[in-house]
Design an enzyme around this catalytic site. Structure first.
Site, mmCIF file in Angstrom:
data_model
loop_
_atom_site.group_PDB
_atom_site.id
_atom_site.type_symbol
_atom_site.label_atom_id
_atom_site.label_comp_id
_atom_site.label_asym_id
_atom_site.label_seq_id
_atom_site.Cartn_x
_atom_site.Cartn_y
_atom_site.Cartn_z
ATOM 1 N N LYS A 56 25.687 32.817 41.227
ATOM 2 C CA LYS A 56 26.317 33.083 42.520
ATOM 3 C C LYS A 56 25.188 33.280 43.526
ATOM 4 O O LYS A 56 24.439 34.258 43.454
ATOM 5 C CB LYS A 56 27.218 34.315 42.458
ATOM 6 C CG LYS A 56 27.943 34.589 43.767
ATOM 7 C CD LYS A 56 28.846 35.803 43.645
ATOM 8 C CE LYS A 56 29.583 36.082 44.950
ATOM 9 N NZ LYS A 56 30.419 37.303 44.854
ATOM 10 N N TYR A 108 40.962 26.678 47.820
ATOM 11 C CA TYR A 108 42.089 27.157 48.627
ATOM 12 C C TYR A 108 43.101 26.047 48.888
ATOM 13 O O TYR A 108 44.188 26.309 49.379
ATOM 14 C CB TYR A 108 41.558 27.741 49.941
ATOM 15 C CG TYR A 108 40.621 28.902 49.698
ATOM 16 C CD1 TYR A 108 41.113 30.171 49.410
ATOM 17 C CD2 TYR A 108 39.235 28.726 49.709
ATOM 18 C CE1 TYR A 108 40.259 31.235 49.159
ATOM 19 C CE2 TYR A 108 38.377 29.779 49.448
ATOM 20 C CZ TYR A 108 38.896 31.038 49.174
ATOM 21 O OH TYR A 108 38.042 32.077 48.899
ATOM 22 N N LYS A 137 28.678 29.068 42.064
ATOM 23 C CA LYS A 137 29.260 29.391 43.366
ATOM 24 C C LYS A 137 28.135 29.594 44.363
ATOM 25 O O LYS A 137 27.182 30.328 44.058
ATOM 26 C CB LYS A 137 30.103 30.668 43.235
ATOM 27 C CG LYS A 137 30.774 31.135 44.514
ATOM 28 C CD LYS A 137 31.575 32.415 44.265
ATOM 29 C CE LYS A 137 32.260 32.874 45.552
ATOM 30 N NZ LYS A 137 33.016 34.116 45.350
#
Length: 336
Positions: A205, A322, A257
């Site tokens: 991340k 999303y 990510k």
């Protein structure tokens, strides 16, 4: 003497375009395909809301009430989306993020609600991090100097993991990038009898500029930055080291990510991982495409599908996005 190469004289001109001639041919030879079950929908639920609250920096995304969260979850399950990743936003925050492991905290109540509503139809996942719950907005508890205390934070993560498991979660997603977090969480889950709960490791991340809209989504209280625990964007080999450590500590799935700025890291991780590798198409990536499409600069649907295909082509087994429901419906329509 002819200047045409001998291979072409013997076999004819090489024409890769033959395999691009019609939609049917292109579909037949396509190397990378999207499937709804490989998409995961992130969802935000905020304590105290009476109706969903739209996000200005993420058009089409809202902070949910518990009721609207259940409705969105049912819609996603009906579309065939593989899973739901929940983020909770409490009314009250404190230094240690005490609401994170409170059975009555908003995230744990949301997990329990979705377990009742759609628990048999999709996979319920939850973010396991303190940043949404702390008054300072960091992913862990702070020491006397104001720095994040790695080992004290592991104790909080362990408590969160057990609380989420008892609420009914299928997958916990520790995203704080603390050293040893996977081992601590796996031990806590197993010791509490939750041996079947899956641990999704955010193995790489990065400390990214693309998280901006997410901070609106979770009402972030962050002061300072997270560069002492999230990865430096310039480092690639370090991501593979983190992945190796997470696998050794018992990670069931690993994740990279953000997504598109780190497709190289994703591809390298996919090449060496012995467990599924996921990618998270984060808020800034979403916002760039939405705002560019709204300005008429790009064609929205093809851009979304192309971006998702890029993750799959680079080696992602699943993608958090999303657009999961919308993309799943497009994929199903195309197949029918």
């Amino acid at each position: 003497m002819s200047s045409v190469p001998a291979y072409q004289l013997a076999h004819g001109t090489v024409r890769p375009r033959r395999l691009r001639r019609t939609p049917a041919v292109r579909r037949m030879v396509r190397e990378t395909r999207l499937h709804p079950a490989e998409l995961v929908l992130p969802l935000f639920v905020k304590e105290g809301l009476r109706e969903p609250a739209p996000l200005t920096s993420m058009p089409g995304v809202v902070q949910h009430t518990l009721d609207s969260l259940a409705e969105a979850a049912r819609e996603a399950a009906e579309a065939g989306v593989g899973g739901l990743m929940l983020f909770g936003i409490p009314e009250v925050r404190d230094e240690t993020g005490s609401q994170a492991d409170d059975p009555d905290g908003i995230l744990n109540r949301a997990i329990a609600r979705l377990r009742e509503e759609v628990g048999e139809d999709t996979v319920i996942m939850a973010d396991l991090c303190l940043d949404e719950f702390t008054s300072h907005g960091h992913c862990g508890v702070l020491d006397a100097t104001g720095a994040v205390d790695n080992d004290a934070t592991l104790d909080r993560y362990a408590a969160m993991a057990v609380a989420q498991a008892e609420a009914g979660v299928d997958v916990v997603g520790p995203s704080g990038m603390m050293d040893g977090q996977i081992a601590a969480i796996r031990h806590a889950l197993d010791s509490a009898g939750h041996t079947d709960v899956i641990v999704l490791a955010y193995s790489a991340k990065y400390s990214s500029a693309f998280y901006g809209p997410f901070r609106e989504a979770v009402d972030s209280q962050l002061s300072g930055d997270r560069r002492t625990y999230q990865q430096d964007p310039g480092n690639g080999r370090e991501a593979l080291r983190e992945l190796e450590l997470d696998l050794a500590e018992g990670a069931d799935i690993v994740m990279i990510k953000p997504g598109m700025p780190y497709l190289d890291v994703l591809a390298e991780a996919a090449a060496v991982s012995s467990v599924p590798v996921w990618a998270y198409q984060i808020s800034g990536e979403y916002a760039m495409i939405e705002f560019a499409a709204a300005a008429g600069a790009i064609d929205r649907k093809p851009a979304i599908l192309e971006s998702l295909t890029a993750f799959k082509r680079a080696g992602a087994d699943s993608v958090l996005t999303y657009w999961a429901v919308e993309a799943a419906n497009w994929i199903r329509e195309d197949r029918s």
